[in-house]
Design a protein around this motif. Structure first.
Motif, PDB file in Angstrom:
ATOM      1  N   SER A 168      57.071  52.552  86.937  1.00  0.00           N
ATOM      2  CA  SER A 168      56.247  51.674  87.769  1.00  0.00           C
ATOM      3  C   SER A 168      54.788  52.107  87.844  1.00  0.00           C
ATOM      4  CB  SER A 168      56.819  51.617  89.187  1.00  0.00           C
ATOM      5  OG  SER A 168      56.874  52.919  89.757  1.00  0.00           O
ATOM      6  N   GLY A 223      55.890  41.795  79.441  1.00  0.00           N
ATOM      7  CA  GLY A 223      55.695  43.040  80.168  1.00  0.00           C
ATOM      8  C   GLY A 223      55.312  44.157  79.214  1.00  0.00           C
ATOM      9  N   GLU A 269      56.752  49.447  81.763  1.00  0.00           N
ATOM     10  CA  GLU A 269      57.319  48.660  82.872  1.00  0.00           C
ATOM     11  C   GLU A 269      58.745  48.232  82.563  1.00  0.00           C
ATOM     12  OE1 GLU A 269      53.174  46.512  84.399  1.00  0.00           O
ATOM     13  OE2 GLU A 269      54.488  45.536  82.939  1.00  0.00           O
ATOM     14  N   ASP A 294      50.940  53.167  86.827  1.00  0.00           N
ATOM     15  CA  ASP A 294      49.992  52.667  85.835  1.00  0.00           C
ATOM     16  C   ASP A 294      49.744  53.738  84.779  1.00  0.00           C
ATOM     17  OD1 ASP A 294      49.696  50.249  87.185  1.00  0.00           O
ATOM     18  OD2 ASP A 294      48.058  51.034  88.431  1.00  0.00           O
TER      19      ASP A 294
END
Length: 415
Positions: free
Chosen positions: A59, A50, A54, A61
């Motif tokens: 959460s 990950g 994250e 982008d």
């Protein structure tokens, strides 16, 4: 009125506000302390699948080094040992997924020395390295840093109060690097505002490059236009305009974007600890360890990425070829396996190298200039602003940001 007085303060604040739209894409609105999450991640394993944000609980982008690349697998590294191993293995963990073509590729910081590897990187870095070694810091200090610092202080000295994060810390590096290019003050913020539009910056630099080819001066563009590089076949040649622009774009991004945040972090850490600030004021030899400790304790860019060139089993995790490896250097810098009481800001701790400027062959080229800017800037504040302290009636500075961490406004009183 000095030329620095013509700076548009409102525009300066918009360009250097972590919470503003300009830096929102790197997680500038993130206000939670990420270190507890990074400690938990490191305790459960040095490598996790990950991205850093994250895994930290963000959460949305975000964009930064190695992001977003949705078609690649992502892994993040949190321990000192694993980060050190990644930096020491550039053949497996490359700085770029794509080859660099300075003369034909798109202009930008990623199509530059930053993304080169091996012998190519060593050849190009050797061209400008002499301008950034420690004993060359005096060249920067004498020509640009000292004058900029004192002119900025002159602008608020009579007021008894100031906001130091943007009006001082942010202004120093952007004016230093643009001045070293021969860019006039009135265009300095145009340069900063165009970081994401390299063609605009090139049009500002193009006449300067042409002029320095005709008549070199004692500045950085002159160093670049006079530099000669030896190709793999032994041929020597001067840098092309495209190569000069590539270097310039990289130095502009690195030189105007990180040092201001680290200076603000250092200054805030001291102002929040009046006893430590008093000790530094009394014994100026403590300023250097105060800066080094801020670099370890809270590096402004907590992560950089590398790209796996082949499958590898790395610290207990299989990383496939083509994956992105995110080196969370900020977590490594607080690894209790390397530092006791690692979460404390302690300017008297035993000095050990940290990853604040990265590691390996791509360690930050301008780190000694950055240190000089921070040292000269904070030293001048202590010299010229008696009884410097946080303004108790203003909102107190906080540390925010995910991939670009820094302080909010630093309101102070003095005198």
């Amino acid at each position: 009125m000095t030329e620095i007085a013509i700076l548009d303060r409102a525009r300066l604040r918009s360009l250097f506000d972590l919470r503003g739209s300009y830096l929102a894409r790197t997680g500038g609105s993130f206000e939670t302390d990420p270190y507890p999450a990074w400690h938990r991640l490191r305790e459960t394993g040095p490598v996790h699948e990950g991205t850093v944000h994250e895994l930290t609980g963000v959460s949305e982008d975000l964009l930064f080094a190695g992001l977003p690349f949705p078609d690649r697998r992502h892994f993040s590294v949190f321990s000192w040992a694993a980060c050190d191993a990644a930096y020491r293995n550039p053949e497996v963990f490359a700085s770029s997924p794509d080859p660099v073509d300075l003369n034909s590729g798109a202009s930008g910081a990623l199509n530059s020395m930053l993304s080169m590897g091996g012998a190519e990187h060593r050849r190009y870095r050797a061209l400008v390295q002499p301008s950034f070694v420690p004993n060359r810091a005096e060249w920067w200090i004498h020509n640009w840093i000292e004058r900029t610092v004192h002119l900025l202080i002159d602008g608020f000295l009579a007021d008894g109060r100031a906001e130091l994060n943007v009006d001082f810390c942010a202004a120093i590096p952007v004016l230093t690097i643009t001045s070293s290019f021969g860019v006039p003050v009135e265009q300095a913020l145009d340069i900063r505002a165009s970081i994401g539009q390299p063609a605009k910056i090139i049009e500002i630099l193009r006449p300067i490059v042409a002029a320095r080819r005709e008549e070199p001066r004692d500045d950085l563009i002159s160093v670049l236009v006079q530099a000669e590089i030896t190709d793999e076949d032994g041929t020597r040649h001067r840098l092309s305009d495209a190569e000069v622009f590539s270097f310039s774009l990289l130095l502009l991004i690195a030189g105007s974007g990180t040092t201001w945040k680290q200076m603000g972090i250092t200054l805030t850490a001291l102002l929040q600890r009046p006893d430590v600030l008093a000790a530094v004021r009394e014994d100026r030899a403590l300023l250097r360890p105060a800066i080094e400790e801020s670099l370890r304790w809270m590096p402004t860019d907590p992560m950089f990425a590398r790209y796996a060139t082949r499958d590898i089993d790395f610290h207990g995790t299989h990383i496939p070829e083509g994956s992105v490896l995110h080196i969370c250097l900020a977590a490594a810098n607080r690894d209790p396996a390397r530092w006791d009481d690692a979460d404390a800001y302690d300017i008297r701790r035993q000095l050990k190298p940290s990853f604040a400027f990265g590691g390996g062959p791509h360690i930050c080229l301008g780190m000694h200039v950055a240190r000089a800017e921070i040292r000269i800037g904070i030293g001048a504040l202590l010299d010229r602003l008696p009884n410097l302290r946080l303004d108790p009636d203003a909102e107190q500075p906080r540390f925010i940001g995910m991939y670009e961490r820094g302080a909010t406004a630093i309101p102070v009183l003095f005198g």
